[in-house]
Design an enzyme around this catalytic site. Structure first.
Site, PDB file in Angstrom:
ATOM      1  N   ASN A 211       1.261  57.130 101.665  1.00 18.11           N
ATOM      2  CA  ASN A 211       0.328  56.036 101.352  1.00 18.11           C
ATOM      3  C   ASN A 211      -0.187  56.044  99.915  1.00 18.11           C
ATOM      4  O   ASN A 211      -0.572  55.010  99.391  1.00 18.11           O
ATOM      5  CB  ASN A 211      -0.839  55.994 102.353  1.00 18.11           C
ATOM      6  CG  ASN A 211      -1.685  57.237 102.322  1.00 18.11           C
ATOM      7  OD1 ASN A 211      -1.208  58.314 101.983  1.00 18.11           O
ATOM      8  ND2 ASN A 211      -2.945  57.099 102.661  1.00 18.11           N
TER       9      ASN A 211
ATOM     10  N   CYS B   4      -6.778  57.052 104.223  1.00 15.32           N
ATOM     11  CA  CYS B   4      -7.549  57.924 105.122  1.00 15.32           C
ATOM     12  C   CYS B   4      -9.038  57.640 104.981  1.00 15.32           C
ATOM     13  O   CYS B   4      -9.815  57.980 105.868  1.00 15.32           O
ATOM     14  CB  CYS B   4      -7.219  59.389 104.880  1.00 15.32           C
ATOM     15  SG  CYS B   4      -7.268  59.842 103.164  1.00 15.32           S
TER      16      CYS B   4
ATOM     17  N   GLU C  47      -5.736  67.736 104.282  1.00 10.76           N
ATOM     18  CA  GLU C  47      -6.513  66.488 104.379  1.00 10.76           C
ATOM     19  C   GLU C  47      -5.851  65.627 105.436  1.00 10.76           C
ATOM     20  O   GLU C  47      -4.665  65.311 105.310  1.00 10.76           O
ATOM     21  CB  GLU C  47      -6.522  65.743 103.047  1.00 10.76           C
ATOM     22  CG  GLU C  47      -7.356  66.380 101.963  1.00 10.76           C
ATOM     23  CD  GLU C  47      -8.813  66.514 102.328  1.00 10.76           C
ATOM     24  OE1 GLU C  47      -9.301  65.752 103.192  1.00 10.76           O
ATOM     25  OE2 GLU C  47      -9.460  67.407 101.763  1.00 10.76           O
TER      26      GLU C  47
ATOM     27  N   GLY D 175      -1.811  64.408 105.410  1.00 13.07           N
ATOM     28  CA  GLY D 175      -1.042  63.654 106.404  1.00 13.07           C
ATOM     29  C   GLY D 175      -1.841  63.545 107.687  1.00 13.07           C
ATOM     30  O   GLY D 175      -3.083  63.557 107.665  1.00 13.07           O
ATOM     31  N   SER D 176      -1.117  63.468 108.783  1.00 14.57           N
ATOM     32  CA  SER D 176      -1.793  63.229 110.063  1.00 14.57           C
ATOM     33  C   SER D 176      -2.344  64.520 110.674  1.00 14.57           C
ATOM     34  O   SER D 176      -1.929  65.617 110.317  1.00 14.57           O
ATOM     35  CB  SER D 176      -0.794  62.596 111.039  1.00 14.57           C
ATOM     36  OG  SER D 176       0.271  63.501 111.271  1.00 14.57           O
TER      37      SER D 176
ATOM     38  N   GLY E  77      -0.673  68.215 110.689  1.00 17.31           N
ATOM     39  CA  GLY E  77      -1.518  69.288 110.164  1.00 17.31           C
ATOM     40  C   GLY E  77      -1.559  70.472 111.119  1.00 17.31           C
ATOM     41  O   GLY E  77      -1.480  71.633 110.703  1.00 17.31           O
TER      42      GLY E  77
ATOM     43  N   GLU F 111     -10.283  69.234  97.454  1.00 18.10           N
ATOM     44  CA  GLU F 111      -9.339  68.839  96.423  1.00 18.10           C
ATOM     45  C   GLU F 111     -10.087  68.150  95.286  1.00 18.10           C
ATOM     46  O   GLU F 111     -11.202  67.675  95.456  1.00 18.10           O
ATOM     47  CB  GLU F 111      -8.325  67.851  97.007  1.00 18.10           C
ATOM     48  CG  GLU F 111      -7.616  68.419  98.219  1.00 18.10           C
ATOM     49  CD  GLU F 111      -6.275  67.780  98.458  1.00 18.10           C
ATOM     50  OE1 GLU F 111      -5.379  67.968  97.631  1.00 18.10           O
ATOM     51  OE2 GLU F 111      -6.128  67.084  99.471  1.00 18.10           O
TER      52      GLU F 111
HETATM   53  P1  ADP Z   1       2.185  60.256 107.216  1.00 19.90           P
HETATM   54  O1  ADP Z   1       2.718  59.411 108.340  1.00 19.90           O
HETATM   55  O2  ADP Z   1       0.852  59.848 106.714  1.00 19.90           O
HETATM   56  O3  ADP Z   1       3.189  60.529 106.138  1.00 19.90           O
HETATM   57  P2  ADP Z   1       2.675  62.769 108.538  1.00 19.90           P
HETATM   58  O4  ADP Z   1       1.673  63.752 109.008  1.00 19.90           O
HETATM   59  O5  ADP Z   1       3.654  62.221 109.520  1.00 19.90           O
HETATM   60  O6  ADP Z   1       1.807  61.638 107.873  1.00 19.90           O
HETATM   61  O7  ADP Z   1       3.519  63.381 107.346  1.00 19.90           O
HETATM   62  C1  ADP Z   1       2.917  63.884 106.180  1.00 19.90           C
HETATM   63  C2  ADP Z   1       3.902  64.794 105.477  1.00 19.90           C
HETATM   64  O8  ADP Z   1       4.149  65.958 106.284  1.00 19.90           O
HETATM   65  C3  ADP Z   1       5.266  64.170 105.229  1.00 19.90           C
HETATM   66  O9  ADP Z   1       5.755  64.606 103.976  1.00 19.90           O
HETATM   67  C4  ADP Z   1       6.089  64.726 106.369  1.00 19.90           C
HETATM   68  O10 ADP Z   1       7.469  64.715 106.097  1.00 19.90           O
HETATM   69  C5  ADP Z   1       5.548  66.144 106.448  1.00 19.90           C
HETATM   70  N1  ADP Z   1       5.815  66.820 107.728  1.00 19.90           N
HETATM   71  C6  ADP Z   1       5.992  66.255 108.953  1.00 19.90           C
HETATM   72  N2  ADP Z   1       6.223  67.198 109.892  1.00 19.90           N
HETATM   73  C7  ADP Z   1       6.190  68.395 109.268  1.00 19.90           C
HETATM   74  C8  ADP Z   1       6.341  69.766 109.685  1.00 19.90           C
HETATM   75  N3  ADP Z   1       6.580  70.087 110.962  1.00 19.90           N
HETATM   76  N4  ADP Z   1       6.248  70.738 108.748  1.00 19.90           N
HETATM   77  C9  ADP Z   1       5.995  70.435 107.466  1.00 19.90           C
HETATM   78  N5  ADP Z   1       5.836  69.180 107.007  1.00 19.90           N
HETATM   79  C10 ADP Z   1       5.922  68.163 107.877  1.00 19.90           C
END
Ligand code: ADP
Length: 485
Positions: A150, A284, A250, A226-227, A231, A462
């Site tokens: 985003n 977020c 975050e 991310g989500s 996380g 951050e």
């Molecule tokens: P968003 O949909 O906001 O991108 P996500 O949480 O799906 O949120 O992804 C955020 C980041 O984390 C992305 O770069 C994604 O590829 C990465 N990601 C997703 N799953 C994993 C994991 N199991 N280990 C490490 N990084 C991950």
């Protein structure tokens, strides 16, 4: 123009057999880029390259690092129109926001170029005679930076900027659907003079390359945005690795914006529209719960509906658009699922409520306002990450405050009121990392800390001067010197 992307490992482009087409969310017929989808071997090569580079980079002079950050910032500023358009084409936010974000990324790098020169320490006497003590900060080591789609320029800038400024090497794993922005970001640093291996880019899915990064013993820390679900996975992977990793996360919010009876209505409506719907609500810090007291509620909802009718939704690169599409088909399905659930739970749609058809085929969604929302409904509790806000009625300020804090998240919270006493009370009692008075929940500065409480954040803040707490490690040195020479 269609970009052909690669990983960047040890300063050089590295391709891959498996590739993915990156689609423009404003126009699904437009392929923005072809990107490799990396695997564990690509990640291991990047980590090895960072390990080899760390010795000399961590001992490099401050001025070398300062100049590289400033040169990267200058190139971003100079190219902001072009890079902002690329960002809009790849992510879907309107071009004014895209250009603004690139500018913000450059300003963030400028800030850290300056902040690193203020690197200080402490020196003092020991409790033991003839012993002196020094407290200094050193680079943490190799840092994994895992980012969402985003803010594909500014989030990497506020993580990678301080990481490099403090002498760390970085493995950058951007979101799978915004690789072109990440590729440009890294190439700018290489042109600015960053030695090979100091910043490596590995593209691909989180479950493959991201997980390898989080489990690797050579990685000293992971900074993630991310989500909540991802996380939790990242935290588990980092906890399972030995030695333990430093972790900064975050993870979203369900940010309340309170509008009290005495609020400046026009200002509150403007704040709610920008906080809830700009950047297509994919922030977020978006204002997603509009908590309104009884005497202003009808006027507020009427003014919101009128204001929302004037919003122009369209292709991110069209000059007239104020709101672009959602970032992907998955996001569209997710957001629409929540709106359908909200209707099913008995909330009423005052505006919007479904996908939109625009001049090009894309993931367009009407900014949506729910009224008659009960605080327990899913639309009032889960982060939707789309242009959807719900109005929740509160009987008075105390009730509004209780509703605002009744969430598992705690990123940002806003209040609109002309009462200094209530604004101050809210500032002290809101359970959020960031509190806004007569401002929307979104819109944070780059020179002060950013972060939340509860399920929103984990680890040191951050941005601003607190960034150093994650990106550097403290050393306490004791020296005995004989009192006689
Ligand atoms: P968003 O949909 O906001 O991108 P996500 O949480 O799906 O949120 O992804 C955020 C980041 O984390 C992305 O770069 C994604 O590829 C990465 N990601 C997703 N799953 C994993 C994991 N199991 N280990 C490490 N990084 C991950």
């Amino acid at each position: 123009m269609r970009f052909t992307l690669s990983h960047i490992i040890d300063g050089a482009p590295v391709g891959g057999a498996a590739t993915v087409a990156i689609v423009n969310p404003s126009d699904t017929g437009d392929i923005v880029a072809i990107a490799p989808t990396g695997d564990a071997d690509d990640m291991l090569a990047a980590i090895a390259s960072a390990q080899a580079a760390f010795g000399s980079w961590s001992r490099s002079g401050l001025i070398e690092r300062h100049d590289i950050l400033r040169r990267a910032a200058a190139e971003m500023m100079d190219r902001r129109a072009e890079l902002g358009a690329l960002l809009s084409r790849e992510e879907g936010k309107i071009v004014a926001e895209g250009v603004g974000e690139v500018l913000r990324a450059a300003q963030t790098l400028e800030f850290f170029a300056g902040d690193m020169l203020r690197l200080g320490g402490e020196a003092g006497p020991s409790v033991r005679p003839n012993v002196s003590v020094q407290v200094t900060r050193e680079p943490l080591g190799i840092i994994g930076v895992i980012t969402p789609w985003n803010f594909p320029f500014s989030i990497p800038a506020w993580k990678i900027g301080p990481a490099l400024a403090w002498g760390n090497c970085v493995i950058f794993k951007p979101a799978a659907n915004t690789p072109a922005c990440a590729y440009e970001f890294v190439r700018i640093f290489l042109r600015a003079g960053l030695p090979p291996g100091v910043l490596n880019l590995v593209l691909g899915r989180g479950a493959a390359v991201g997980d390898t990064l989080c489990r690797h013993a050579a990685v000293a820390g992971v900074s993630f945005t991310g989500s909540v679900e991802t996380g939790a996975r990242i935290a588990a992977a980092c906890a399972a690795s030995s030695p333990p990793k430093r972790l900064q996360m975050e993870m979203g919010g369900k940010n309340p914006m309170i509008v009290l009876d005495d609020a400046d209505l026009d200002r509150a409506v403007e704040g709610a529209v920008s906080g809830s719907f700009y950047s297509t609500g994919q922030r977020c810090t978006a204002s997603s719960r509009l908590i309104v007291t009884p005497s202003i509620r009808k006027r507020f909802v009427a003014a919101m509906v009128e204001r929302m009718a004037a919003l122009k939704i369209g292709h991110a690169l069209d000059a007239y658009s104020q709101i672009g599409p959602l970032a992907s088909a998955d996001q569209l399905a997710l957001v629409d699922g929540y709106v359908v659930a909200g209707k099913g739970e008995g909330a009423k749609v005052a505006a919007g409520g479904g996908p939109l058809v625009c001049r090009t085929p894309g993931y367009y969604y009407a900014p949506t306002l729910f009224v008659d929302t009960a605080p327990g409904m899913r639309i009032a509790r889960d982060e939707i990450f789309g242009p959807v806000a719900c109005v929740i009625e509160a009987s008075n300020y105390e009730h509004a405050l209780a509703l605002a804090n009744d969430t598992s998240f705690g990123l940002s919270a806003a209040i609109y009121t002309e009462s200094l006493a209530r604004a101050e009370h809210f500032k002290r009692n809101a359970e959020a990392g960031m509190v806004m008075g007569n401002l929307p929940t979104s819109g944070a500065d780059y020179h002060v800390p950013f972060g939340g409480r509860k399920a929103s954040s984990f680890g040191p803040r951050e941005q601003g001067a607190t960034a150093r707490e994650f990106y550097s490690i403290v050393k306490t040195a004791y020296t005995y010197a004989s009192p006689t020479v």
